[in-house]
Design an enzyme around this catalytic site. Sequence first.
Site, mmCIF file in Angstrom:
data_model
loop_
_atom_site.group_PDB
_atom_site.id
_atom_site.type_symbol
_atom_site.label_atom_id
_atom_site.label_comp_id
_atom_site.label_asym_id
_atom_site.label_seq_id
_atom_site.Cartn_x
_atom_site.Cartn_y
_atom_site.Cartn_z
ATOM 1 N N GLY A 57 -19.367 -19.248 -50.411
ATOM 2 C CA GLY A 57 -17.952 -20.086 -50.923
ATOM 3 C C GLY A 57 -18.023 -19.884 -52.277
ATOM 4 N N CYS A 58 -18.905 -20.374 -52.830
ATOM 5 C CA CYS A 58 -18.973 -20.576 -54.392
ATOM 6 C C CYS A 58 -18.844 -19.092 -55.187
ATOM 7 C CB CYS A 58 -20.166 -21.400 -54.884
ATOM 8 S SG CYS A 58 -20.134 -22.850 -54.147
ATOM 9 N N THR A 59 -19.518 -18.384 -54.523
ATOM 10 C CA THR A 59 -20.029 -16.847 -55.181
ATOM 11 C C THR A 59 -18.469 -16.260 -54.771
ATOM 12 O OG1 THR A 59 -22.200 -16.697 -54.531
ATOM 13 C CG2 THR A 59 -20.930 -14.638 -54.619
#
Length: 64
Positions: free
Chosen positions: A13-15
């Site tokens: 998700g962060c990527t």
Amino acid sequence: MVVYFYPSAFTGGCTKQACGFRDDIEKLSGKGVEVVGVSGDSAKTHAAFKKHHKLPFTLLADEK
């Protein structure tokens, strides 16, 4: 200015979120918007994440 917070670099998700800002950076910059990401990762991890994904914006470390 967009300041976004994420739990950890190199996670799905962060990527996806970081790469979304990267992909839209010209549109955002054209409107005078600066992007800054903040997480609890170390500065060393931020540098690796930024380099690996070619992120053209500042990542700040808040390890505490």
